[in-house]
Design a protein around this motif. Structure first.
Motif, PDB file in Angstrom:
ATOM      1  N   MET A   1       0.849  -1.190   0.000  1.00 51.21           N
ATOM      2  CA  MET A   1       0.000   0.000   0.000  1.00 51.21           C
ATOM      3  C   MET A   1       0.879   1.233   0.000  1.00 51.21           C
ATOM      4  O   MET A   1       1.808   1.348   0.789  1.00 51.21           O
ATOM      5  N   GLY A   2       0.602   2.167  -0.899  1.00 47.39           N
ATOM      6  CA  GLY A   2       1.444   3.347  -1.034  1.00 47.39           C
ATOM      7  C   GLY A   2       1.096   4.435  -0.043  1.00 47.39           C
ATOM      8  O   GLY A   2       0.181   4.298   0.773  1.00 47.39           O
ATOM      9  N   ALA A  54       4.546 -12.679   7.319  1.00 43.86           N
ATOM     10  CA  ALA A  54       4.486 -14.116   7.029  1.00 43.86           C
ATOM     11  C   ALA A  54       3.145 -14.514   6.408  1.00 43.86           C
ATOM     12  O   ALA A  54       3.077 -15.483   5.646  1.00 43.86           O
ATOM     13  N   LYS A  55       2.102 -13.771   6.679  1.00 42.39           N
ATOM     14  CA  LYS A  55       0.786 -14.166   6.187  1.00 42.39           C
ATOM     15  C   LYS A  55       0.608 -13.889   4.704  1.00 42.39           C
ATOM     16  O   LYS A  55       0.047 -14.695   3.965  1.00 42.39           O
ATOM     17  N   CYS A  56       1.093 -12.719   4.251  1.00 39.97           N
ATOM     18  CA  CYS A  56       0.928 -12.367   2.831  1.00 39.97           C
ATOM     19  C   CYS A  56       2.232 -12.466   2.053  1.00 39.97           C
ATOM     20  O   CYS A  56       2.280 -12.130   0.869  1.00 39.97           O
ATOM     21  N   GLU A  61      -1.404  -7.956   0.419  1.00 39.61           N
ATOM     22  CA  GLU A  61      -2.808  -8.288   0.182  1.00 39.61           C
ATOM     23  C   GLU A  61      -3.004  -9.791   0.132  1.00 39.61           C
ATOM     24  O   GLU A  61      -2.053 -10.555  -0.090  1.00 39.61           O
ATOM     25  N   LEU A  62      -4.220 -10.199   0.359  1.00 39.72           N
ATOM     26  CA  LEU A  62      -4.576 -11.607   0.345  1.00 39.72           C
ATOM     27  C   LEU A  62      -5.620 -11.861  -0.731  1.00 39.72           C
ATOM     28  O   LEU A  62      -6.482 -11.017  -0.986  1.00 39.72           O
ATOM     29  N   ARG A  63      -5.521 -13.017  -1.368  1.00 40.11           N
ATOM     30  CA  ARG A  63      -6.506 -13.406  -2.373  1.00 40.11           C
ATOM     31  C   ARG A  63      -7.621 -14.179  -1.688  1.00 40.11           C
ATOM     32  O   ARG A  63      -7.368 -15.177  -1.017  1.00 40.11           O
ATOM     33  N   ALA A  77      -7.818  -8.435  -0.997  1.00 42.07           N
ATOM     34  CA  ALA A  77      -8.110  -7.659   0.210  1.00 42.07           C
ATOM     35  C   ALA A  77      -6.810  -7.372   0.941  1.00 42.07           C
ATOM     36  O   ALA A  77      -5.864  -8.163   0.882  1.00 42.07           O
ATOM     37  N   ALA A  78      -6.750  -6.228   1.588  1.00 35.04           N
ATOM     38  CA  ALA A  78      -5.544  -5.883   2.343  1.00 35.04           C
ATOM     39  C   ALA A  78      -5.303  -6.909   3.441  1.00 35.04           C
ATOM     40  O   ALA A  78      -6.234  -7.387   4.084  1.00 35.04           O
ATOM     41  N   CYS A  79      -4.063  -7.259   3.628  1.00 30.92           N
ATOM     42  CA  CYS A  79      -3.691  -8.244   4.649  1.00 30.92           C
ATOM     43  C   CYS A  79      -4.076  -7.719   6.024  1.00 30.92           C
ATOM     44  O   CYS A  79      -3.769  -6.568   6.374  1.00 30.92           O
ATOM     45  N   ASP A  80      -4.754  -8.541   6.809  1.00 32.79           N
ATOM     46  CA  ASP A  80      -5.217  -8.102   8.121  1.00 32.79           C
ATOM     47  C   ASP A  80      -4.112  -8.108   9.169  1.00 32.79           C
ATOM     48  O   ASP A  80      -4.311  -7.630  10.288  1.00 32.79           O
TER      49      ASP A  80
END
Length: 218
Positions: A1-2, A54-56, A61-63, A77-80
């Motif tokens: 994210m910029g 580690a999650k994304c 972001e996540l698919r 979606a943006a990684c939580d």
């Protein structure tokens, strides 16, 4: 994210009519999101590393696959965990809990120009909420309330005041004390002056924001 610019902030301040005529400075206090000074906005405790999420896997972001009557739909979606940064501090800042920003009470001195009218706004660039991910801060907008002065009625840069003169004195002519922004002034009332007649004091009104001459007092 910029980088993302911070939000604007609205505040209010009150001045007297005389302060509005002369120009002044007012202190404005408000709550603003500011960059954390302890971690300098990166969210990590000073001296500790910032690691790839580690999650994304650093994508930010996540698919997400959603099943619909028309088949599968994939959306991003943006990684939580990292909030879209792709990186997370190994040890979050103790002051801001890793957010890089926090809410703080801010006090700013704002210059109020001579001639400002009730309800007008002053823009103070860069004094709004801090930006995200290195983005610029928003702006502060201060709405000015000009306190009513019981001696005058204002219309733009024109001022009006009312002075009572008895009928005999108006018929003969007299001198009366008239309030002005600079104090009292003696004004000649010509003989034969009629009720509700207007006497104009040139240049005794409010200054113009556009730099023209001052208005009149009537």
């Amino acid at each position: 994210m910029g980088p993302a610019q911070g939000g604007d902030i609205a505040a209010a301040a009150e001045v007297t009519l005389l302060q509005a005529a002369e120009g002044t400075a007012v202190e404005v206090s408000y709550d603003a999101v500011v960059t954390c000074e302890h971690c300098r906005g990166n969210g990590a405790e000073p001296g500790t590393p910032i690691e790839t999420c580690a999650k994304c896997n650093g994508a930010g972001e996540l698919r997400v696959i959603t099943r619909t009557p028309f088949g599968q739909v994939m959306r991003a979606a943006a990684c939580d965990v990292c909030g879209g940064d792709g990186k997370v501090p190994k040890q979050p800042c103790r002051e801001c809990s890793g957010r890089g920003r926090h809410v703080q009470r801010v006090q700013v001195s704002v210059d109020v120009p001579a001639g400002i009218d009730d309800g007008q706004r002053i823009r103070v660039t860069g004094r709004g909420h801090a930006g995200e991910h290195g983005g610029p801060p928003g702006d502060l907008y201060v709405q000015i309330r000009v306190r009513k002065d019981p001696r005058f009625m204002r219309d733009g840069d024109q001022l009006t005041t009312v002075v009572d003169v008895s009928a005999p004195l108006a018929a003969l002519g007299t001198t009366v004390e008239v309030p002005t922004l600079e104090g009292s002034a003696e004004v000649e009332v010509p003989a034969g002056t009629q009720p509700h007649e207007t006497i104009t004091l040139r240049g005794q009104g409010m200054p113009s924001l556009r730099g023209r001459r001052r208005g009149d007092l009537k």
